[in-house]
Enzyme design. Structure first.
Site, PDB file in Angstrom:
ATOM      1  N   LYS A  22      -0.518   0.580  -9.498  1.00 16.67           N
ATOM      2  CA  LYS A  22       0.424  -0.063  -8.565  1.00 16.67           C
ATOM      3  C   LYS A  22      -0.323  -1.046  -7.664  1.00 16.67           C
ATOM      4  CE  LYS A  22       1.661   2.078  -4.611  1.00 16.67           C
ATOM      5  NZ  LYS A  22       1.444   1.248  -3.413  1.00 16.67           N
ATOM      6  N   ASN A  23      -1.465  -0.607  -7.117  1.00 18.65           N
ATOM      7  CA  ASN A  23      -2.138  -1.448  -6.123  1.00 18.65           C
ATOM      8  C   ASN A  23      -2.955  -2.577  -6.722  1.00 18.65           C
ATOM      9  OD1 ASN A  23      -0.898   0.100  -4.244  1.00 18.65           O
ATOM     10  ND2 ASN A  23      -2.701   1.328  -3.726  1.00 18.65           N
ATOM     11  N   CYS A 116       4.549   1.319   8.994  1.00 15.47           N
ATOM     12  CA  CYS A 116       5.230   2.077   7.953  1.00 15.47           C
ATOM     13  C   CYS A 116       5.022   3.547   8.292  1.00 15.47           C
ATOM     14  CB  CYS A 116       4.646   1.736   6.585  1.00 15.47           C
ATOM     15  SG  CYS A 116       3.007   2.382   6.365  1.00 15.47           S
ATOM     16  N   ARG A 121       0.502  -0.970  10.801  1.00 15.29           N
ATOM     17  CA  ARG A 121      -0.170  -1.632   9.677  1.00 15.29           C
ATOM     18  C   ARG A 121      -0.424  -3.093  10.095  1.00 15.29           C
ATOM     19  NH1 ARG A 121       0.746   1.260   4.868  1.00 15.29           N
ATOM     20  NH2 ARG A 121      -0.782  -0.055   3.885  1.00 15.29           N
ATOM     21  N   ASP A 306      -5.664   7.432  -0.204  1.00 17.61           N
ATOM     22  CA  ASP A 306      -4.441   7.661  -0.978  1.00 17.61           C
ATOM     23  C   ASP A 306      -4.484   8.973  -1.750  1.00 17.61           C
ATOM     24  OD1 ASP A 306      -4.009   4.144  -1.868  1.00 17.61           O
ATOM     25  OD2 ASP A 306      -3.678   5.260  -0.007  1.00 17.61           O
ATOM     26  N   ARG A 397       8.242   5.031  -5.599  1.00 14.91           N
ATOM     27  CA  ARG A 397       7.524   3.790  -5.270  1.00 14.91           C
ATOM     28  C   ARG A 397       6.233   3.696  -6.072  1.00 14.91           C
ATOM     29  NH1 ARG A 397       5.684   3.429   0.321  1.00 14.91           N
ATOM     30  NH2 ARG A 397       4.765   1.563  -0.591  1.00 14.91           N
TER      31      ARG A 397
HETATM   32  C1  EPZ Z   1      -4.035  -0.935   0.542  1.00 11.84           C
HETATM   33  O1  EPZ Z   1      -3.269  -1.106   1.712  1.00 11.84           O
HETATM   34  C2  EPZ Z   1      -3.217  -0.034  -0.354  1.00 11.84           C
HETATM   35  N1  EPZ Z   1      -1.937  -0.658  -0.664  1.00 11.84           N
HETATM   36  C3  EPZ Z   1      -2.970   1.310   0.338  1.00 11.84           C
HETATM   37  O2  EPZ Z   1      -2.294   2.150  -0.604  1.00 11.84           O
HETATM   38  C4  EPZ Z   1      -4.321   1.934   0.672  1.00 11.84           C
HETATM   39  O3  EPZ Z   1      -4.100   3.137   1.371  1.00 11.84           O
HETATM   40  C5  EPZ Z   1      -5.148   0.973   1.529  1.00 11.84           C
HETATM   41  O4  EPZ Z   1      -5.288  -0.295   0.846  1.00 11.84           O
HETATM   42  C6  EPZ Z   1      -6.541   1.509   1.814  1.00 11.84           C
HETATM   43  O5  EPZ Z   1      -7.210   1.734   0.620  1.00 11.84           O
HETATM   44  C7  EPZ Z   1      -1.901  -1.644  -1.599  1.00 11.84           C
HETATM   45  O6  EPZ Z   1      -2.917  -2.022  -2.159  1.00 11.84           O
HETATM   46  C8  EPZ Z   1      -0.539  -2.214  -1.896  1.00 11.84           C
HETATM   47  P1  EPZ Z   1      -6.118  -2.052   4.308  1.00 11.84           P
HETATM   48  P2  EPZ Z   1      -3.701  -2.218   2.819  1.00 11.84           P
HETATM   49  O7  EPZ Z   1      -5.783  -3.409   4.769  1.00 11.84           O
HETATM   50  O8  EPZ Z   1      -4.262  -3.389   2.155  1.00 11.84           O
HETATM   51  C9  EPZ Z   1      -6.644  -1.855   9.014  1.00 11.84           C
HETATM   52  C10 EPZ Z   1      -0.631   3.621  -1.358  1.00 11.84           C
HETATM   53  O9  EPZ Z   1      -0.386   4.803  -1.042  1.00 11.84           O
HETATM   54  N2  EPZ Z   1      -6.255  -3.269   9.031  1.00 11.84           N
HETATM   55  O10 EPZ Z   1      -7.307  -1.850   3.429  1.00 11.84           O
HETATM   56  O11 EPZ Z   1      -2.556  -2.395   3.751  1.00 11.84           O
HETATM   57  C11 EPZ Z   1      -5.489  -0.937   8.624  1.00 11.84           C
HETATM   58  O12 EPZ Z   1      -4.705  -0.623   9.771  1.00 11.84           O
HETATM   59  C12 EPZ Z   1      -0.958   2.605  -0.280  1.00 11.84           C
HETATM   60  O13 EPZ Z   1      -0.667   3.190  -2.537  1.00 11.84           O
HETATM   61  C13 EPZ Z   1      -6.320  -3.970  10.233  1.00 11.84           C
HETATM   62  O14 EPZ Z   1      -6.680  -3.437  11.278  1.00 11.84           O
HETATM   63  O15 EPZ Z   1      -4.853  -1.414   3.576  1.00 11.84           O
HETATM   64  C14 EPZ Z   1      -6.185   0.268   8.055  1.00 11.84           C
HETATM   65  O16 EPZ Z   1      -6.580   1.123   9.128  1.00 11.84           O
HETATM   66  C15 EPZ Z   1      -0.845   3.183   1.115  1.00 11.84           C
HETATM   67  N3  EPZ Z   1      -5.972  -5.290  10.231  1.00 11.84           N
HETATM   68  C16 EPZ Z   1      -7.457  -0.303   7.416  1.00 11.84           C
HETATM   69  O17 EPZ Z   1      -7.593  -1.641   7.959  1.00 11.84           O
HETATM   70  C17 EPZ Z   1      -5.557  -5.941   9.092  1.00 11.84           C
HETATM   71  O18 EPZ Z   1      -5.263  -7.151   9.147  1.00 11.84           O
HETATM   72  C18 EPZ Z   1      -7.399  -0.418   5.905  1.00 11.84           C
HETATM   73  O19 EPZ Z   1      -6.202  -1.107   5.584  1.00 11.84           O
HETATM   74  C19 EPZ Z   1      -5.485  -5.203   7.886  1.00 11.84           C
HETATM   75  C20 EPZ Z   1      -5.851  -3.865   7.883  1.00 11.84           C
END
Ligand code: EPZ
Length: 417
Positions: A22-23, A116, A121, A306, A397
């Protein structure tokens, strides 16, 4: 609303082919927007998040046809540059279209994805990276109006957190920027490597994915490509935890064993035996897993956030004590209260959860989010008696034919009514 009826407490056994990731398919679908013409994407799972992404592509004027697990995406003539609020709310990761829309269309309008069920997020890292490449982004009344009037120009980007989404958005925008972009502090997840491979198949020049520094030589015309999406390492981890908890044997194919190293190490420490043989992962478990050393979620190659819920569910019905530390998201223990209804002993204090394994019993429980919902199914498969798991919309999802896959392992799981 439908629910799963699961009668657990019996070992499982069988072979499964893991769905496409998915990701990975989500950013790759956004990347298909970059090239005029039809890309052919194989191993695209039938998930509601993928369906939402297809809707966005159609709204932008692309045609999307599904043939089994293959998606044909034709981005010959995009006509739209706006993602409506309801679609952004349906799937916050739609923000991944921002980079591709700026690169191809020079403009984009979408709403703030907002938080979410896992907590806030933020997308500050996405926006600062795109601004560094020359995008003008105005934030007003919850909407983001983005333009790249003078085009995008490559440069050095530094991510303070190895954000998966921000890395992907920067890569997609950089493909449309003149000159070279270097992303320092990039996320190293396998899905980033998959995106790089697809972009390069389209004629882009991306290198370094999987390392903390990704480089993109931008401005080259891109063409459609045919590509097969990688296997879903989190879905794989889910099935391994299910059989680990219930006991039995599992042969998984379609996923790269090295992508699961951190999860496999925990399951082995808990008492499972795992072998990786030529593209297949084989697990044997006697059930009643033991405790493991502290599980601290971290960016790849650390333990994936995850997989935290599904491992916790597998250990909750075991016989040992394990400490979890969820470092990635503020609110990723919402499955704990539901597991407690099955008799789980899990004490939570902020980001820390202490799991003391004990036999679980059936209960009526409700999914709170995607991975939390999968965790309830894992627990129900190990618990004595027949459970009712509601809130299947969360599970749909990210898991294709979840009940069919588990039934193929001998699980007594039925969709009701
Ligand atoms: C991706 O989300 C995945 N989703 C998530 O999977 C996964 O949990 C996450 O990466 C971490 O591995 C998809 O790929 C669609 P991040 P993403 O940006 O990109 C902070 C699932 O269950 N952050 O790596 O949104 C954020 O708050 C989903 O399949 C900022 O502060 O995650 C978090 O604490 C859930 N500012 C950390 O970084 C930003 O601009 C990691 O988030 C962006 C992120």
């Amino acid at each position: 609303m439908s629910w799963f009826e699961i009668c657990g407490g019996r070992p499982l056994s069988g072979e499964l082919r893991v769905q496409g990731a998915k990701n990975s398919v989500l950013p790759i679908l956004a990347a298909a927007l970059l090239a005029p013409g039809q890309s052919v994407l194989h191993n695209c799972p039938g998930l509601s998040d993928v369906a939402a992404t297809e809707k966005i592509l159609r709204l932008l004027g692309c045609s999307v046809k599904r043939e089994g697990e293959t998606l044909l995406v034709d981005a010959r003539q995009p006509t739209g540059c706006e993602i409506p609020d309801p679609l952004m709310r349906e799937m916050r990761s739609s923000v991944i279209f921002l980079g591709a829309m700026l690169a191809r269309l020079g403009r984009a309008e979408l709403s703030y994805p907002g938080g979410c069920e896992l907590g806030p997020r933020p997308i500050d890292l996405h926006l600062s990276a795109l601004r560094k490449l020359g995008a003008e982004i105005v934030e007003e009344q919850g909407r983001l109006r983005c333009t790249a009037g003078k085009g995008l120009t490559g440069g050095e980007l530094c991510l303070s957190i190895p954000s998966v989404g921000a890395t992907e958005n920067a890569m997609l925008a950089a493909c449309g920027a003149q000159g070279t972009t270097t992303i320092v502090g990039a996320a190293r997840e396998p899905e980033i490597v998959d995106l790089q491979n697809f972009l390069n198949a389209m004629g882009a020049r991306v290198s370094g994915a999987g390392s903390p520094v990704v480089s993109v030589e931008g401005g080259f015309p891109l063409h459609p490509a045919e590509y097969t999406v990688m296997g879903d390492r989190i879905a794989a981890a889910t099935y391994l935890c299910a059989v680990g908890a219930a006991g039995g044997t599992l042969e998984l194919e379609g996923v790269e064993a090295s992508h699961l190293a951190a999860v496999a190490a925990c399951l082995e420490e808990a008492g499972c035996s795992l072998q990786a043989q030529g593209g297949r992962i084989c697990l044997k478990s006697r059930g009643r897993l033991g405790g493991v050393r502290t599980v601290r979620t971290a960016p790849y190659p650390g333990f994936p956030t995850d997989a935290q819920a599904v491992l916790m569910a597998a250990l909750a019905g075991g016989s040992g004590t394990t400490v979890f530390v969820e470092t990635m998201f503020e609110n990723r223990y919402r499955h704990v209260d539901e597991l407690a209804r099955m008799g789980a002993d899990i004490q939570v204090a902020g980001r820390v959860a202490v799991v003391t394994g004990r036999p679980l019993h059936a209960a009526q429980v409700r999914s709170t989010d995607l991975r939390g919902g999968a965790a309830l199914v894992v627990a129900a498969l190990a618990a004595e008696g027949c459970s009712r798991v509601e809130g299947l919309e969360h599970i749909r999802r990210g898991y294709q034919d979840f009940e069919g896959q588990l039934a193929a392992l001998g699980a007594e799981i039925r969709l009701r009514p």
